[in-house]
Design an enzyme around this catalytic site. Structure first.
Site, mmCIF file in Angstrom:
data_model
loop_
_atom_site.group_PDB
_atom_site.id
_atom_site.type_symbol
_atom_site.label_atom_id
_atom_site.label_comp_id
_atom_site.label_asym_id
_atom_site.label_seq_id
_atom_site.Cartn_x
_atom_site.Cartn_y
_atom_site.Cartn_z
ATOM 1 N N CYS A 2 0.841 -1.201 0.000
ATOM 2 C CA CYS A 2 0.000 0.000 0.000
ATOM 3 C C CYS A 2 0.875 1.249 0.000
ATOM 4 C CB CYS A 2 -0.946 0.094 1.186
ATOM 5 S SG CYS A 2 -2.192 -1.172 1.225
ATOM 6 N N ARG A 27 4.023 -0.411 -4.715
ATOM 7 C CA ARG A 27 3.623 -0.938 -3.408
ATOM 8 C C ARG A 27 2.280 -1.676 -3.465
ATOM 9 N NH1 ARG A 27 6.654 1.475 0.602
ATOM 10 N NH2 ARG A 27 5.123 0.837 2.137
ATOM 11 N N TRP A 74 -2.566 -2.623 -1.816
ATOM 12 C CA TRP A 74 -2.240 -4.035 -1.995
ATOM 13 C C TRP A 74 -3.036 -4.748 -0.917
ATOM 14 C CZ3 TRP A 74 -0.085 -8.374 0.276
ATOM 15 C CH2 TRP A 74 0.244 -9.389 -0.634
ATOM 16 N N ASN A 100 -1.659 2.277 5.534
ATOM 17 C CA ASN A 100 -0.774 1.218 5.050
ATOM 18 C C ASN A 100 -0.381 0.393 6.267
ATOM 19 O OD1 ASN A 100 1.360 -0.323 4.005
ATOM 20 N ND2 ASN A 100 2.813 1.356 4.292
ATOM 21 N N GLY A 101 -0.712 -0.890 6.255
ATOM 22 C CA GLY A 101 -0.358 -1.733 7.399
ATOM 23 C C GLY A 101 -1.487 -2.706 7.713
ATOM 24 N N GLU A 489 16.503 -24.681 -5.893
ATOM 25 C CA GLU A 489 16.005 -23.329 -6.157
ATOM 26 C C GLU A 489 17.047 -22.511 -6.928
ATOM 27 O OE1 GLU A 489 13.304 -21.933 -6.229
ATOM 28 O OE2 GLU A 489 13.662 -19.791 -6.050
ATOM 29 N N LYS A 493 16.377 -20.892 -10.590
ATOM 30 C CA LYS A 493 16.535 -19.453 -10.853
ATOM 31 C C LYS A 493 17.425 -19.244 -12.065
ATOM 32 C CE LYS A 493 13.920 -17.968 -9.100
ATOM 33 N NZ LYS A 493 13.004 -18.545 -8.205
ATOM 34 N N HIS A 512 26.071 -40.967 -7.842
ATOM 35 C CA HIS A 512 25.214 -41.979 -8.474
ATOM 36 C C HIS A 512 24.833 -41.585 -9.903
ATOM 37 C CE1 HIS A 512 24.941 -44.084 -4.681
ATOM 38 N NE2 HIS A 512 24.696 -42.917 -4.100
ATOM 39 N N LYS A 611 3.607 -15.147 -14.622
ATOM 40 C CA LYS A 611 3.649 -15.012 -13.163
ATOM 41 C C LYS A 611 2.606 -15.886 -12.486
ATOM 42 C CE LYS A 611 5.446 -13.272 -9.565
ATOM 43 N NZ LYS A 611 6.724 -13.934 -9.256
HETATM 44 C C1 F6R Z 1 9.880 -19.727 -10.326
HETATM 45 C C2 F6R Z 1 8.461 -19.463 -10.201
HETATM 46 C C3 F6R Z 1 7.500 -20.563 -10.455
HETATM 47 C C4 F6R Z 1 6.372 -20.535 -9.414
HETATM 48 C C5 F6R Z 1 5.307 -21.579 -9.757
HETATM 49 C C6 F6R Z 1 4.225 -21.639 -8.702
HETATM 50 O O1 F6R Z 1 10.649 -18.614 -10.024
HETATM 51 O O2 F6R Z 1 8.069 -18.372 -9.905
HETATM 52 O O3 F6R Z 1 8.134 -21.801 -10.444
HETATM 53 O O4 F6R Z 1 6.930 -20.773 -8.158
HETATM 54 O O5 F6R Z 1 4.727 -21.271 -10.991
HETATM 55 O O6 F6R Z 1 3.563 -20.420 -8.598
HETATM 56 P P1 F6R Z 1 2.734 -20.033 -7.311
HETATM 57 O O7 F6R Z 1 3.675 -19.940 -6.178
HETATM 58 O O8 F6R Z 1 2.098 -18.721 -7.662
HETATM 59 O O9 F6R Z 1 1.715 -21.123 -7.112
#
Ligand code: F6R
Length: 616
Positions: A2, A27, A74, A100-101, A489, A493, A512, A611
């Site tokens: 926010c 934000r 948000w 905000n909070g 991870e 990345k 292995h 996303k």
């Molecule tokens: C990797 C990434 C994806 C998400 C996956 C699950 O950096 O962002 O592997 O982690 O698509 O997404 P959520 O967490 O939104 O269910």
């Protein structure tokens, strides 16, 4: 999370507020709104969506006024819609608030206010706060500044607020606790905002309000600050130097980098209100409300995808080690199609940043149908997973815009660590001293990440390592125990944003199979921050070196042995072993980021990815 902005002076407020909100949109952008005082009237305009939606909506409306406030949201309490958008008016319409909070105790306050006849129209905690101020003002017959002060002394939680009283329209009252608030001091006007970005083109003179302080900006009397305990404070005016051009993405080149650097704050936000530092206790609302079910759980099944699945793996180590409950971690996409044995007595936890991942949602639906209790750990408030679950916890990481998840991952791991500790304490599987030690260490994590991110020497080293390996075609990531999921991870990345093929492995599994891949061209990133398996990791590194592999080791500060054999070492601050994943992942995020930038990849929107994965 926010953004808030306010203005009082001689200029037209609306353009200042809109520009400020656009700067603060990083934000949150679930809704935007303004309140303007003009000609004896308080005019509130608000809209679900971005600041541009508010602009469209307000095109043919009256936006005049020299006093006003604006908010970009948000969502935390209540889904994003027009009603839950800020500013919120009081019941009698005299007051307007932006916030905000999170007001943690809004439910009992709301109940008490309802008993006194207050009627609420939104689902927000903020509306409760403005009604509380109105009630205090009515009962004590004090002015708005004193009413805000008295009301805040009843509030538990985090806030940065600005309040306007149309009966007293030559001043604005602001207050903060654990959410930022900056006051800009102009020639004959004042600006208030979540950060300095909406202020800098009008004045360089600012006052950063401290926690538990209330400020009154008054056109006649200037700026006055006091604490919530009613002690007057002398405002400390500082000069800020910021270039307007650097404001996009908060001055960072990419959202991913901004989000990596936000982690000290987002992890602290995730813990806020859930750790009682005075008594060293953890209180996770969602768990305590279902204490019996958790205490008697036969097992916990975690379903998730991608990075969230990696957080789940860390939770398996944490919950089994600390709370002694059996945990299974499943890819949601596999779980949903394999007729899983799940039913009453099981707790199924979904981990998801977006709360919209189709496979995770479907896995939960199956578990729910079969009688399991379903629990959600998500970032996006009001998302489908959050609505479906019986209970849950938000991670409060704020909007994550970069497609590669960074701060949501550490938010999930923080939440899961608190969950493991909360369960362990309730079940009596942890000693009091270990429980307290881990809580103190956990509370220190944000500062340690801050230290890590501010360490120029380590940062230049990471950039240098990135330049050495930017043209690699493959990479191997190894880790053990709590840090095996960090190896996974780190590899994810790297591959998702730089398109270099990378694999994560438990370090001991290397012999292995993957060891056959190692030659003088193969970068091998080893997460070597474990205390209990240190000797074993050391041997694994030696095995790689014997085959001429090039080792990048993540070690704890002060390490002496690995330094002597690895080609490159990146140091992270020391912490308790179960918490090392939270620190060890940071250099791996930065390493992938720099490699991707050097390869001129689209860091924030990597090819073929989205996303929110709402399809199977
Ligand atoms: C990797 C990434 C994806 C998400 C996956 C699950 O950096 O962002 O592997 O982690 O698509 O997404 P959520 O967490 O939104 O269910």
């Amino acid at each position: 999370m926010c953004g808030i902005v306010a203005y009082i002076g001689q200029k037209e407020a609306y353009p200042i507020l809109i520009k400020g909100l656009q700067r603060l949109e990083y934000r949150g952008y679930d809704s935007a709104g303004v309140a303007l005082f003009n000609d004896g009237n308080l005019n509130i305009l608000k809209r679900k969506g971005k600041v541009n939606d508010l602009l469209q909506f307000s095109k043919d409306k009256n936006t005049a006024g020299n006093i006003g406030m604006g908010h970009t949201r948000w969502a935390t309490h209540g889904v994003p819609n027009n009603t839950n958008a800020h500013p919120h008016p009081s019941g009698d319409g005299d007051l307007a608030i932006i916030h905000n909070g999170i007001i943690e105790n809004y439910e009992p306050l709301k109940k008490a206010l309802k008993n006194k006849g207050h009627i609420f129209t939104s689902d927000t905690d903020t509306e409760v706060l403005v009604h509380l101020i109105e009630e205090v003002q009515r009962e004590t017959k004090t002015d708005i500044a004193e009413a805000v002060r008295l009301a805040l002394s009843q509030v538990i939680g985090a806030y940065a607020i600005v309040v306007l009283d149309q009966k007293d329209p030559t001043r604005l009252v602001a207050a903060r606790k654990a959410s930022p608030l900056v006051i800009g001091i102009g020639k004959d006007d004042f600006y208030l905002a979540s950060d300095a970005t909406p202020i800098i083109e009008y004045t360089k003179n600012v006052v950063y309000l401290n926690d538990e302080e209330i400020a009154v900006v008054d056109l006649k009397n200037g700026l006055e600050i006091k604490t919530i305990a009613n002690e007057p404070q002398v405002p400390v005016i500082q000069e800020i130097h910021m270039e307007v051009e650097r404001l996009e993405k908060g001055g960072y080149d990419h959202y991913m980098l901004k989000e990596i650097y936000e982690q000290p704050r987002t992890i602290a936000d995730c813990m806020r209100g859930r750790i009682d530092s005075k008594n060293n206790r953890i209180y996770l609302g969602g768990i305590m409300e279902h204490k019996k079910r958790f205490q008697n759980a036969k097992r916990i099944i975690i379903v998730a995808c991608g990075t969230s699945w990696h957080s789940g793996l860390i939770a398996e180590y944490l919950i089994e080690e600390l709370a002694r409950i059996p945990v299974e971690v499943e890819y949601a996409s596999e779980f949903r199609y394999r007729n899983p044995i799940v039913g009453e007595g099981d707790i199924v936890i979904a981990l998801s940043q977006s709360g919209e991942t189709a496979d995770t949602l479907a896995a939960l639906e199956i578990a729910k149908k079969r009688g399991a209790m379903i629990y959600g750990i998500v970032n996006v408030v009001g998302s489908s997973i959050a609505r479906l679950t019986d209970a849950g916890s938000y991670i409060h990481a704020g909007p994550e815009i970069g497609v590669a998840s960074t701060k949501a991952f550490t938010g999930q791991v923080t939440l899961l660590t608190m969950m493991a500790l909360n369960l362990a304490h309730e079940r009596g599987t942890i000693s009091e001293s270990e429980y307290q030690k881990l809580i103190i260490e956990l509370e220190n994590v944000p500062n340690k990440i801050k230290e890590l991110l501010a360490n120029n020497e380590e940062n230049s080293k990471i950039k240098y390592i990135a330049s050495v390996f930017q043209n690699a075609e493959n990479a191997l990531y190894l880790g053990r125990g709590y840090n095996f999921p960090i190896a996974l991870e780190g590899a994810l990345k790297l591959k998702e944003i730089s398109y270099i093929h990378a694999e994560g492995y438990p370090a001991a599994e290397m012999k292995h199979g993957p060891i056959a891949l190692i030659d003088e061209n193969m970068p091998v990133v080893v997460v070597a921050t474990n205390h209990s398996a240190y000797e074993k990791i050391l041997s694994n590194i030696q095995e790689v070196k014997a085959r001429k592999g090039r080792v990048v080791a993540i070690v704890e500060q002060g390490d002496v042995h690995i330094k002597n054999i690895a080609d490159f070492v990146i140091e992270i601050p020391k912490t308790a072993e179960p918490l090392t994943p939270l620190l060890a992942v940071i250099p791996l995020q930065l390493l992938s980021y720099h490699i991707a930038v050097m390869r001129e990849c689209n860091v924030d929107q990597p090819r073929n990815l989205a996303k929110s994965v709402t399809v199977e």
